[in-house]
Write a protein that holds these residues in place. Structure first.
Motif, short mmCIF file in Angstrom:
data_model
loop_
_atom_site.label_atom_id
_atom_site.label_comp_id
_atom_site.label_asym_id
_atom_site.label_seq_id
_atom_site.Cartn_x
_atom_site.Cartn_y
_atom_site.Cartn_z
N VAL B 89 -4.11 0.81 -2.71
CA VAL B 89 -4.23 0.59 -1.17
C VAL B 89 -5.01 2.00 -0.84
O VAL B 89 -5.81 2.08 -0.06
N GLN B 90 -4.45 3.36 -1.33
CA GLN B 90 -5.07 4.49 -1.08
C GLN B 90 -6.69 4.58 -1.04
O GLN B 90 -7.12 5.00 -0.36
N THR B 91 -6.99 3.90 -2.29
CA THR B 91 -8.29 3.97 -2.56
C THR B 91 -9.06 3.22 -1.58
O THR B 91 -10.12 3.65 -1.24
N LYS B 92 -8.60 2.09 -1.35
CA LYS B 92 -9.16 1.23 -0.38
C LYS B 92 -9.41 1.84 1.01
O LYS B 92 -10.62 1.72 1.67
N VAL B 93 -8.31 2.39 1.48
CA VAL B 93 -8.20 2.72 2.85
C VAL B 93 -9.28 3.94 2.92
O VAL B 93 -10.08 4.46 3.83
N ALA B 94 -9.31 4.84 1.50
CA ALA B 94 -10.20 5.89 1.64
C ALA B 94 -11.75 5.55 1.80
O ALA B 94 -12.79 6.35 2.25
N THR B 95 -12.04 4.14 1.27
CA THR B 95 -13.25 3.92 1.34
C THR B 95 -13.60 3.16 2.51
O THR B 95 -14.57 2.37 2.70
N GLY B 96 -12.72 3.03 3.56
CA GLY B 96 -12.78 2.44 4.73
C GLY B 96 -12.47 0.93 4.99
O GLY B 96 -12.59 0.33 5.83
N ASP B 97 -11.58 0.41 3.96
CA ASP B 97 -11.40 -0.93 4.07
C ASP B 97 -9.87 -0.73 4.41
O ASP B 97 -8.86 -0.10 3.78
N LYS B 98 -9.49 -1.53 5.55
CA LYS B 98 -8.18 -1.63 6.03
C LYS B 98 -7.67 -3.02 6.56
O LYS B 98 -8.27 -3.81 6.88
N PRO B 99 -6.29 -3.29 6.18
CA PRO B 99 -5.77 -4.70 6.46
C PRO B 99 -5.09 -4.52 8.06
O PRO B 99 -5.18 -3.41 8.39
N ASP B 100 -4.53 -5.28 8.44
CA ASP B 100 -3.71 -5.44 9.70
C ASP B 100 -2.26 -4.98 9.49
O ASP B 100 -2.04 -3.89 10.30
N LEU B 101 -1.69 -5.30 8.35
CA LEU B 101 -0.40 -4.79 8.38
C LEU B 101 -0.49 -4.51 6.74
O LEU B 101 -1.30 -5.31 5.98
N ALA B 102 0.58 -3.92 6.08
CA ALA B 102 0.58 -3.62 4.62
C ALA B 102 2.16 -3.16 4.20
O ALA B 102 2.82 -2.60 5.16
N PHE B 103 2.60 -3.63 3.09
CA PHE B 103 3.92 -3.21 2.69
C PHE B 103 3.70 -1.90 2.26
O PHE B 103 2.53 -1.51 1.84
N TRP B 104 4.50 -0.72 2.50
CA TRP B 104 4.28 0.42 2.32
C TRP B 104 5.67 1.10 2.25
O TRP B 104 6.51 0.98 3.01
N GLN B 105 5.82 2.02 1.34
CA GLN B 105 7.09 3.01 1.20
C GLN B 105 7.16 3.72 2.61
O GLN B 105 6.29 4.68 2.81
N PRO B 106 8.31 3.55 3.30
CA PRO B 106 8.18 4.11 4.47
C PRO B 106 8.61 5.70 4.66
O PRO B 106 9.49 6.05 5.84
N PRO B 318 13.86 4.18 -0.06
CA PRO B 318 13.22 3.02 0.67
C PRO B 318 11.89 2.79 -0.43
O PRO B 318 11.39 3.84 -0.71
N ASP B 319 11.59 1.66 -0.83
CA ASP B 319 10.64 1.33 -1.63
C ASP B 319 9.56 0.22 -0.83
O ASP B 319 9.60 0.12 0.51
N GLN B 320 8.36 0.19 -1.39
CA GLN B 320 7.26 -0.57 -0.71
C GLN B 320 7.70 -1.77 -0.27
O GLN B 320 6.97 -2.27 0.62
N SER B 321 8.75 -2.64 -0.97
CA SER B 321 8.96 -3.75 -0.77
C SER B 321 9.87 -4.23 0.55
O SER B 321 10.23 -4.88 1.29
N ASN B 322 10.47 -2.77 1.02
CA ASN B 322 11.23 -2.70 2.15
C ASN B 322 10.77 -2.51 3.41
O ASN B 322 11.40 -2.73 4.56
#
Lengths: 275, 436
Positions: B89-106, B318-322
């Motif tokens: 995810v970090q790599t994709k976001v760094a290269t400009g690719d973004k989803p609308d929502l994502a699971f993420w460790q909060p 808290p983890d990514q699936s939470n």
């Protein structure tokens, strides 16, 4: 631009698409390595600022880079040795054009065509539970063997080509002069393989300096990071969002490969010239 | 001709230069404070949303999304990002690719890692906050006072999973109350020929829980604040002692003999089969057990208690699936729709979601489904009084677990573990703009 005909049949600008691709996908990224290595580019913030040689000094002060470099060089040398010994052995073994040999050659070439990740996962599954991938000393030679196994077919092919181009009259002359088969092999044929050796050693050594896929799939850098090649370390660092540090490491790898490539090729070429 | 080539080359170089500048470098739009929230069921015909999920979380939103699509007419696509998820995810976001929502460790460190201030939508004034259990409302998802993540399931807790039958067979009916008592119990068990603890040295990541549970009291007393500001280091006694103790417990023989080569999978199998009495783990471990046995068996065999030096205090991670985060995509309509999906999820869709996932409810008005295993209820009960983990409270998340796994493999000493961890922590913290 030598003759008028040359200019008319091959307009120089026909090369432009090729050069444009080369520029965008090879020259620019390489050039950017020299730029981003000296910045604080990261995933944590939007701005990129120059930081001088901070990344280099920080990497130099941290033993991890040198450990990864040492592991990478050892791995590359092992791969170069294994791959060439196997390839040479196979080429000599399968030199004669019998039907059986042709089939065998095809089979040995299959791993070359296989996906490196698939090879890695297959060996990981095969070696699971044997302890071969759990030893902090011997796992590196094991993954080097796997790498060499995958590519030995290509080395074999090139040695075969080398063996086939040796003029028969040379061997005949040697036989007339009373050379034994052993002698004519080591004194006449083996030295004439020098160009094949140059190509095989250089590609095996420099190719495995850039190794990643096979090791990542087989061990992921473990156990205890004893097989963590520089590229795996770079991948891990990049994944943490430390893009500039990762770029600095690839720059180090780039320079190291360049530094190794020139002496290796010059040395091997000199051997060819002796002939 | 040569001039033409030169000019074209220069032009291409210039185009390349502009094309290759950091795509993440959009101007940071300051939080205006006012975030509007659509009605969860408002019509969204023709709106397409993308949700990024990991291999272990891609089925979590299935039911919610089906309900949301029916209610609003929007179409939502879940895209699985291969493991390691965070890296991808970090790599994709760094290269400009973004989803609308994502699971993420909060957690603060991971919200920093994704550059929340630039990339994520603030979820200020989210309509579901009032419905949440007050003890859980502000437990995570915040970075510098701004909310960026929606907690959808009970956050993971580090603690001890044990085989009830093994402990009962050895005359233990009440779980130990402190970390020291846990170690005493382990020694007693070992004396009776039972393997007290099972650790997964080959898969590495669980090694850090042993150090973190020992740090629970220190964490409550501000350990991570001190480490974040450089007043204390991993190499100082607090963390070093915890690492040293872990090492000495291993050397004492309180762990499985194959600790160096054991995997996550082996750990679950061993605890279920009673080959070991206890495992220090997080919720995903229980998820593995659920894949191996049904709820009745698990209720009969597996128990959970939190542990810390001072008592039964859990360490929350808290983890990514939470949790989920909503990205700033620059498209107002889609950004609002993404917020609306979260509002639907935590609003009208929540009862179906917890029932469908058979998971603990975070909202006071929504009851837990009947089939939630007892161990998970115990884990959830430990959340409220818990201490924060390194992941939850430190500004950067170094690879402590890799260093500990090296220690188990015998290539690092406890002192070297803390040294390497501190170095990496400083590197990451500095890159994130902390520890100047």
């Amino acid at each position: 631009m030598t003759t008028a005909i040359g200019r008319r049949t091959h307009p120089l600008w026909f090369l432009l698409p090729a050069y444009a691709l080369l520029l965008v996908f090879f020259v620019l990224p390489t050039a950017y390595q020299f730029v981003y290595a000296f910045t604080d580019w990261s995933g944590f913030k939007a701005s990129i600022n120059p930081v001088g040689v901070d990344n280099l000094t920080q990497l130099a002060s941290d033993g991890t880079l040198f450990r990864a470099l040492r592991i990478t060089v050892v791995y590359a040398v092992l791969v170069a040795i294994f791959q060439n010994v196997f390839g040479f052995g196979l080429a000599v073994l399968l030199e004669r054009d019998t039907a059986l040999n042709r089939i065998a050659r095809t089979f040995f070439l299959i791993p070359v065509l296989m996906s490196a990740l698939a090879v890695g996962y297959v060996f990981q599954a095969l070696l699971k539970g044997t302890g071969a991938l759990a030893d902090t000393t011997w796992t590196l030679p094991v993954v080097a063997l796997i790498h060499a196994w995958k590519w030995m077919g290509l080395a074999m092919l090139i040695y075969l080509a080398g063996l086939k181009t040796i003029p028969l009259d040379l061997l005949e002359a040697a036989r007339l002069d009373g050379a034994s088969r052993w002698h004519s092999f080591w004194r006449v044929r083996a030295p004439l393989l020098a160009p094949a050796v140059t190509f095989n050693v250089a590609t095996a050594l420099l190719g495995s300096m850039n190794g990643f896929d096979i090791v990542q799939a087989t061990t992921g850098g473990g156990p205890a990071r004893t097989t963590e090649l520089l590229n795996i370390f770079i991948y891990r660092t990049f994944g943490q969002g430390l893009f500039a540090q990762a770029t600095t490491m690839s720059l180090v790898l780039f320079l190291l490969v360049a530094l190794m490539a020139f002496p290796v090729i010059v040395l091997l070429r000199r051997r060819e010239e002796v002939l | 001709m040569r001039r033409l080539v030169g000019a074209t080359g220069a032009l291409l170089l210039a185009i390349g230069l502009t094309a290759c500048t950091d795509p993440g470098a959009e101007p940071t739009t300051g939080d205006t404070g006012a975030v509007t929230w659509n009605d969860p069921a408002a019509k969204l015909d023709g709106v397409k949303l993308t949700v990024w999920a990991a291999q272990n979380s891609n089925t979590v939103p299935q039911q919610v999304i089906e309900g949301f699509q029916r209610a609003t007419g929007a179409s939502v696509q879940v895209v699985t990002i291969p493991d390691p998820y965070e890296q991808g995810v970090q790599t994709k976001v760094a290269t400009g690719d973004k989803p609308d929502l994502a699971f993420w460790q909060p957690t603060a460190s991971m919200l920093t890692a994704i550059n929340a201030k630039t990339n994520l939508q603030p979820l200020t004034g989210a309509p579901w906050l009032g419905a949440l259990d007050p003890a859980l409302k502000d437990i995570t998802g915040l970075l510098d006072g701004t909310r960026y993540a929606a907690l959808v399931t009970s956050p993971a807790v580090e603690g001890v999973y044990y085989n009830k039958q093994v402990l009962a067979a050895n005359g233990v009916t009440t779980p130990p109350k402190t970390f020291d008592a846990l170690v005493d119990l382990a020694r007693t068990l070992k004396g009776k020929g039972v393997t007290p603890f099972y650790e997964m040295g080959a898969d590495r990541w669980a090694t850090q829980w042993w150090v973190q549970v020992q740090l629970a009291d220190a964490a409550k007393a501000g350990l991570w604040d001190r480490i974040n500001t450089g007043q204390e280091k991993f190499t100082d006694t607090t963390v070093l002692n915890a690492v040293t103790r872990y090492d000495s417990l291993i050397k004492e023989g309180l762990f499985n003999k194959d600790i160096k080569t054991a995997t996550f999978e082996d750990q679950g199998t061993a605890l279920l089969a009673g080959k070991a009495a206890m495992v220090v783990q997080v919720n995903s471990f229980f998820g593995q057990l659920q894949a191996k046995a049904d709820t009745a068996t698990l209720n009969e065999k597996i128990g959970f208690f939190p542990i810390a030096p001072s008592g039964n205090v859990g360490t929350v991670i808290p983890d990514q699936s939470n949790a989920l985060v909503a990205f700033r995509t620059g498209d107002d309509k889609r950004e609002a729709a993404a917020r609306q999906l979260l509002a639907y999820w935590m609003g009208p869709g929540y009862p179906d979601f917890v029932a469908g996932r058979n998971t603990v409810s975070l909202e006071t008005a929504v009851a837990n489904p009947a089939g939630v295993p007892q161990a998970l209820l115990d884990v959830h009960a430990a959340v409220a009084g818990s201490a924060g983990s390194m992941q939850a409270l430190a500004v950067a998340n170094p690879d402590l677990y890799l260093n500990l796994a090296d220690m188990i493999a015998g290539t690092m000493t406890p002192a070297q573990v803390t040294e390497a961890t501190q170095k990496q922590f400083e590197q990451l913290a500095k890159a994130a703009g902390h520890l100047k």
